[in-house]
Design an enzyme around this catalytic site. Structure first.
Site, mmCIF file in Angstrom:
data_model
loop_
_atom_site.group_PDB
_atom_site.id
_atom_site.type_symbol
_atom_site.label_atom_id
_atom_site.label_comp_id
_atom_site.label_asym_id
_atom_site.label_seq_id
_atom_site.Cartn_x
_atom_site.Cartn_y
_atom_site.Cartn_z
ATOM 1 N N ASP A 1 34.081 56.983 45.271
ATOM 2 C CA ASP A 1 34.434 55.583 44.112
ATOM 3 C C ASP A 1 33.598 54.549 45.502
ATOM 4 O OD1 ASP A 1 34.178 54.462 41.755
ATOM 5 O OD2 ASP A 1 36.660 54.299 42.198
ATOM 6 N N GLU B 1 33.811 45.616 41.514
ATOM 7 C CA GLU B 1 33.802 46.497 40.156
ATOM 8 C C GLU B 1 35.304 46.271 40.428
ATOM 9 O OE1 GLU B 1 34.366 49.735 38.310
ATOM 10 O OE2 GLU B 1 34.376 50.084 40.534
ATOM 11 N N GLU B 2 36.542 46.580 41.709
ATOM 12 C CA GLU B 2 37.374 47.128 41.302
ATOM 13 C C GLU B 2 38.650 46.357 40.488
ATOM 14 O OE1 GLU B 2 38.473 50.267 41.462
ATOM 15 O OE2 GLU B 2 36.502 51.374 43.032
#
Length: 396
Positions: free
Chosen positions: A130, A161-162
């Protein structure tokens, strides 16, 4: 049966270096790609994973990736999202392309170093799944299709994004950004096309009370007591949140709880950070349910001279339906969030990538070499199929 000395020695060496739970199998490490492409995707994946890029610290990996793509004859643009944090946009002969292939280059903490066990074919480290496990095969897949699709492909790798998607939001809001007919997003999906994922609503419950000596608690207002009462109301609400056949139940997670300073002090402040994964309905609907369930707690603490506030982490978004009508791919739905809803525009959207979300964010994040190699082939197959679908729609 006696083995020749050379074979016996090799077998012993392989056995000694392998997991004791598995015997050496040379077929595990065989390539399903041409040797040069296999080497390219393994090298690129290793270089990406070796660089720590926890959200907020993506400068190094972003600049390295930009340099790599320039060496592969891409035109590269860096979009500064915040200080020393860059989205990487790459394309060939034209900037306005039909297809965008994208993923993210940030990871969750903590950093775990890269490793590759050639005996088992297992490759691990933070971000190996990921989502650098998508980034590397995406690039190799696009590189091999540039001539066939007349350079009608772009690559985008974003930061953040996280932790809410500030990278994709920045790209979406960029005045000079192209629009695309097809966007292929990379996340760990077990090499299946995702037909949709749950929505998201994040918030904090923040309580302010009044400090006092714990021997005389009636002289203060315990923020911890109020927060416990508020969380009790949220436990009740969890049984009445919207659900759907496609996504199941809406879930509410108490991710972090903080309060007070010591056991012998009535807590002056307390807060809880909560994430809601929406299976149905809208963020506004669930926001209203939360406010309604906390109104009595809020009124009571205010009567005592304290405060209870709700702090929302953005607007949130409802469940996200994603295109998955491509022949030859298995499909599924997922519970995690992605950058798919963060990119505005009227485009077909696909979500696909190697590896499992069940090992992402863990200390055993890893995938097989063959998964990386197969992802190169699968991304190519998906890009070509999506391109044909787009062409047919234009003809019709």
């Amino acid at each position: 049966m006696l083995l020749p000395p050379g074979v016996l020695i090799l077998s012993l060496i392989c056995w000694a270096s392998a997991d004791q739970t598995a015997l050496y199998d040379p077929s595990i490490d065989s390539s399903i790609l041409p040797i040069s492409e296999s080497a390219d995707v393994i090298y690129l994946h290793r270089k990406l994973v070796e660089q720590e890029s926890i959200t907020g610290n993506e400068e190094g990996v972003g600049k390295w990736l930009a340099s790599y793509l320039k060496e592969k004859n891409f035109t590269v643009e860096l979009q500064e999202v915040s200080s020393k944090r860059y989205n990487v946009l790459a394309y060939g002969k034209k900037r306005e392309t039909t297809i965008l292939v994208t993923s993210h280059i940030d990871t969750v903490p903590p950093f775990w170093p890269y490793y590759y066990n050639k005996t088992t074919g297992l490759i691990g480290g933070r971000g190996s799944v990921d989502a650098k496990g998508s980034v590397a095969p995406q690039i190799i897949a696009v590189q091999g299709l540039r001539e066939q699709l007349q350079d009608d492909l772009s690559l985008l790798f974003v930061v953040g994004e996280e932790t809410g998607g500030d990278g994709m939001h920045a790209f979406s809001d960029w005045d000079d950004r192209p629009n695309y007919d097809i966007v292929i997003f990379g996340e760990p999906t077990e090499s299946k096309l995702v037909c949709g994922h749950k929505g998201m609503l994040g918030f904090k419950i923040k309580v302010k009370g009044k400090a006092a000596h714990s021997g005389y608690p009636w002289l203060g207002v315990s923020a911890n007591d109020v927060l416990v009462e508020a969380l009790g109301k949220m436990l009740e609400l969890r049984q009445h949140l919207p659900w759907s056949e496609k996504y199941g139940n809406t879930t509410m997670n108490f991710g972090r709880i903080d309060g007070g300073v010591a056991a012998n002090v009535v807590a002056e402040t307390a807060e809880a950070r909560i994430a809601v994964r929406l299976a149905a309905g809208t963020p506004g609907l669930v926001r209203g349910q939360i406010i309604e369930h906390l109104k009595d707690v809020k009124a009571n603490v205010e009567d005592q001279g304290g405060e209870l506030e709700l702090e929302w982490s953005g607007e949130g978004y409802p469940p996200v339906n994603i295109d998955c009508d491509v022949e030859g791919f298995e499909t599924l739905t997922v519970n995690y969030g992605t950058d798919v809803p963060n990119l505005s525009g009227d485009h077909k959207k696909f979500l696909f990538g190697p590896g499992s979300i069940f090992v992402a964010h863990s200390d055993h994040e890893a995938l097989k070499k063959k998964e990386l190699e197969q992802a190169v082939l699968d991304y190519r197959r998906l890009i070509i199929a999506a391109s044909k679908m787009d062409h047919q729609e234009r003809v019709l």
